[in-house]
Design an enzyme around this catalytic site. Sequence first.
Site, PDB file in Angstrom:
ATOM      1  N   ARG A 109       0.837  -1.205   0.000  1.00 35.72           N
ATOM      2  CA  ARG A 109       0.000   0.000   0.000  1.00 35.72           C
ATOM      3  C   ARG A 109       0.870   1.252   0.000  1.00 35.72           C
ATOM      4  NH1 ARG A 109      -4.906   1.202  -1.550  1.00 35.72           N
ATOM      5  NH2 ARG A 109      -5.208  -1.007  -1.057  1.00 35.72           N
ATOM      6  N   HIS A 135      -5.289  -3.988   4.225  1.00 34.39           N
ATOM      7  CA  HIS A 135      -5.180  -2.794   3.392  1.00 34.39           C
ATOM      8  C   HIS A 135      -3.728  -2.361   3.245  1.00 34.39           C
ATOM      9  CE1 HIS A 135      -6.031   1.461   2.100  1.00 34.39           C
ATOM     10  NE2 HIS A 135      -6.917   0.806   1.374  1.00 34.39           N
ATOM     11  N   CYS A 136      -2.990  -2.405   4.339  1.00 33.55           N
ATOM     12  CA  CYS A 136      -1.575  -2.017   4.300  1.00 33.55           C
ATOM     13  C   CYS A 136      -0.767  -2.892   3.346  1.00 33.55           C
ATOM     14  CB  CYS A 136      -0.959  -2.139   5.690  1.00 33.55           C
ATOM     15  SG  CYS A 136      -1.745  -1.158   6.982  1.00 33.55           S
ATOM     16  N   LEU A 137      -1.174  -4.130   3.197  1.00 35.28           N
ATOM     17  CA  LEU A 137      -0.408  -5.106   2.417  1.00 35.28           C
ATOM     18  C   LEU A 137      -0.699  -5.055   0.921  1.00 35.28           C
ATOM     19  CD1 LEU A 137      -0.821  -8.125   4.860  1.00 35.28           C
ATOM     20  CD2 LEU A 137       1.366  -7.059   4.261  1.00 35.28           C
TER      21      LEU A 137
END
Length: 345
Positions: free
Chosen positions: A96, A336-338
């Site tokens: 992300r 989401h971060c990934l």
Amino acid sequence: MTPKEQGFFFPAEWHPHRATWLTFPHNDHSWQGDKLARMRPQYIQFIKAIAQGEKVCINANSEALKTQIIGWLIEAGVDLNQIEFLINPTNDAWCRDHGPAFLINPETKQRQIVNWGYNAWGGKYPPYSDDDALPVKIATYLDLPYVSPGVIMEGGSVEFNGAGTVLTSKSCLLNPNRNPHLSQGQIEKYLCDYYGMNQVLWVEDGIVGDDTDGHIDDTTRFVNEDTVVACVETDQNDENFEVLNTNLQMLKEMRLLNGKQLNIIELPMPKPVYINDFRTPGSYANFLICNAGVIVPVFDNPNDQRAIDILEQAFPDRKVIPLLANEIIWGQGSFHCLSQQEPLI
């Protein structure tokens, strides 16, 4: 001409995807000891869920890792026809933030990539040069033009409604460890010029355990053009109570470009998610909207079902897919971060 002047913009996450991009975890500094192996089955289930509706493009650190990944995917029953691999050296897994930002121009049916600078959240986790190089490599792979603004920007720090508004946090984008030479007004101009936005809205800060200095994707997310889910903490003794309440009051004062107030859906925080006495940044807001549905991190936590129920009401036309992330969250991020979506045009 800037991307905005050319008619390009960053679409909302619910815009149809061609693919989702991932950078496969291999750095045991982020998941120390046996934690990298323990989080991997949850990560594979994440890939499997995305692949139900779109391609999954995986940056693999080496050919040897690619071979291992294929074995894990076959074992989990993932359709390999839905998987694309790029062999690229990488430092960590947080696509992300270091991955490409895809812009679209619906009039010309074109796409381009913004190659923001990346410094691992203010230089916290060197080295990061391989991750910083990924957007250009992906642009080359996809044969897409790219533009390099020359400033630090992370995908987890910005949230879009698809109608000209970007939401972000002061604690992150105004932090001197990112772009100390830029004022708030100058940062807003970069956001508008290179994401194709017309309005920047600011909340204050992020949650405990978040080493990104307060990414928006752990606290506040758009679910449609004028509605957000906003994390709230009801325990006044909890470390997150004050900051989330401050953010909530700021959201209530905001007005969109059309003059409307935001519709705000309050989303509970999980009860504190501790691993080895470390409070992780567990948050139900760190979901990924993809073609197959809304992939929501859950933590084997008393508030899991309540959060799922709220998100099912917030996304009436999408399937909500809860997946365990209680091992992944040790790395201080979640689904989401990934991931970073690649829109269709």
